[in-house]
Design an enzyme around this catalytic site. Structure first.
Site, short mmCIF file in Angstrom:
data_model
loop_
_atom_site.label_atom_id
_atom_site.label_comp_id
_atom_site.label_asym_id
_atom_site.label_seq_id
_atom_site.Cartn_x
_atom_site.Cartn_y
_atom_site.Cartn_z
N LYS A 222 33.32 11.36 31.91
CA LYS A 222 32.13 10.50 31.86
C LYS A 222 31.09 10.93 32.89
O LYS A 222 31.38 11.68 33.81
CB LYS A 222 32.54 9.04 32.09
CG LYS A 222 33.16 8.43 30.83
CD LYS A 222 33.47 6.96 30.99
CE LYS A 222 34.10 6.43 29.69
NZ LYS A 222 34.53 5.04 29.80
N ARG A 256 43.13 6.67 29.88
CA ARG A 256 42.61 7.19 28.61
C ARG A 256 41.84 8.47 28.90
O ARG A 256 40.84 8.44 29.61
CB ARG A 256 41.70 6.12 27.99
CG ARG A 256 41.04 6.53 26.68
CD ARG A 256 40.11 5.41 26.21
NE ARG A 256 39.39 5.77 25.01
CZ ARG A 256 38.28 6.47 24.99
NH1 ARG A 256 37.74 6.90 26.11
NH2 ARG A 256 37.69 6.75 23.84
C1 7PJ Z 1 36.39 3.72 26.90
C2 7PJ Z 1 36.89 3.32 25.68
C3 7PJ Z 1 36.95 3.17 28.10
C4 7PJ Z 1 38.45 1.95 26.68
C5 7PJ Z 1 35.28 4.71 25.36
C6 7PJ Z 1 33.93 7.76 26.37
C7 7PJ Z 1 33.25 6.59 25.78
N1 7PJ Z 1 37.92 2.44 25.55
N2 7PJ Z 1 36.19 3.95 24.71
N3 7PJ Z 1 37.98 2.29 27.93
N4 7PJ Z 1 35.38 4.61 26.69
N5 7PJ Z 1 39.46 1.07 26.61
O1 7PJ Z 1 35.12 8.00 26.20
O2 7PJ Z 1 33.19 8.51 27.08
O3 7PJ Z 1 36.54 3.44 29.23
S1 7PJ Z 1 34.14 5.71 24.51
#
Ligand code: 7PJ
Length: 277
Positions: A222, A256
């Site tokens: 990010k 994640r």
């Molecule tokens: C997240 C997500 C996060 C959870 C995305 C990206 C944007 N789900 N989905 N937490 N970010 N739970 O991966 O850059 O931080 S999409």
């Protein structure tokens, strides 16, 4: 906190940190392959992550980047369903990153084990969509909405605001009959937070442990990493791993990530340190 996480067909013992691997199911503007190509690529990617030691697959059919255009439920499902079919018997839980109740119902019917909702189950019908199943949930905090959330996020007290939101949503989910063992909470790095706010949230993440539920975090590649290391997304691996470890040190139990192999190795060393007698 030694929490078993109920996640559809699976029960995950979160005594060690778990890795959720991101599988992108959005059309790739750099390849001109059709729908089938795209599903096959996503399935191949999921298999690769499995070989790298992933614990949970997270499929996303809608881009939630700041400024991204919305996708219809029908389009999102057309992308997701063939991929769910192709990955649901790989032996790890299948999570779907979606905020649409209609998509939640259909992917659960198709065999998904977990719903990861960046809106934290706030859209009308979202709680009902998951209540009757035994799927795992990730309740994420976001201020504003993806299109505009990075314009000027403002908080009274950042940690209090995030934890109040997560506490309120948890209460709603429990009131709908969803067991606590099905829940994970996420402060939502990059979702309506400035660079400074993201790092305060990460540094103080242990305060969210007071909510008594497993913490899931996503900061992989990010801009909060990019702005510190000054590198494009693909070159943010080491920075992302450092961020993941900082989160795990403050109580996160699911991370994640895009870069599963590197994160799994880092967490193995982490775990060796933490369990040394
Ligand atoms: C997240 C997500 C996060 C959870 C995305 C990206 C944007 N789900 N989905 N937490 N970010 N739970 O991966 O850059 O931080 S999409």
């Amino acid at each position: 906190m030694n929490h078993d996480f109920q996640c559809g067909r699976f029960q995950l013992a979160l005594a060690r940190p778990h890795v959720m691997g991101i599988v992108n199911v959005t059309p790739d503007s750099f390849s001109d392959g059709g729908c089938h190509d795209r599903a096959d690529q996503a399935i191949a990617h999921a298999r690769q992550l499995l070989a790298e030691g992933v614990d949970i697959l997270d499929l996303g059919g809608e881009s939630t980047r700041p400024g991204a255009d919305p996708v219809s439920a029908a389009d999102e499902l057309a992308r997701l369903l063939p991929v769910i079919e192709g990955v649901r018997d790989l032996g790890v839980p299948v999570s779907v990153d979606t905020c649409k109740p209609e998509v939640m119902c259909a992917v659960l019917d198709a065999g998904a084990d977990m719903i990861n909702d960046i809106y934290g189950f706030r859209l009308p019908g979202a709680i009902e969509a998951v209540a009757a199943s035994d799927c795992g949930l990730c309740v994420m905090h976001m201020q504003g909405e993806p299109r505009t959330m990075q314009q000027a996020p403002v908080y009274g007290d950042l940690l209090e605001d995030v934890s109040d939101f997560l506490r309120r949503q948890t209460a709603q989910l429990l009131a709908a009959g969803i067991q606590a063992q099905r829940l994970t909470l996420d402060p939502g790095f990059g979702f309506g937070k400035t660079l400074e706010q993201n790092y305060v949230l990460l540094r103080r993440l242990d305060q969210l442990q007071e909510l008594g539920l497993p913490l899931l975090i996503g900061l992989s590649r990010k801009s909060m990493i990019g702005q510190v290391v000054d590198r494009p997304p693909q070159a943010r691996v080491a920075g992302s791993v450092a961020g993941a470890l900082a989160a795990v040190a403050r109580g996160a139990t699911i991370v994640r990530v895009h870069d599963v192999a590197q994160t799994v190795d880092a967490l193995k060393v982490w775990q060796a340190v933490e369990t040394a007698a």
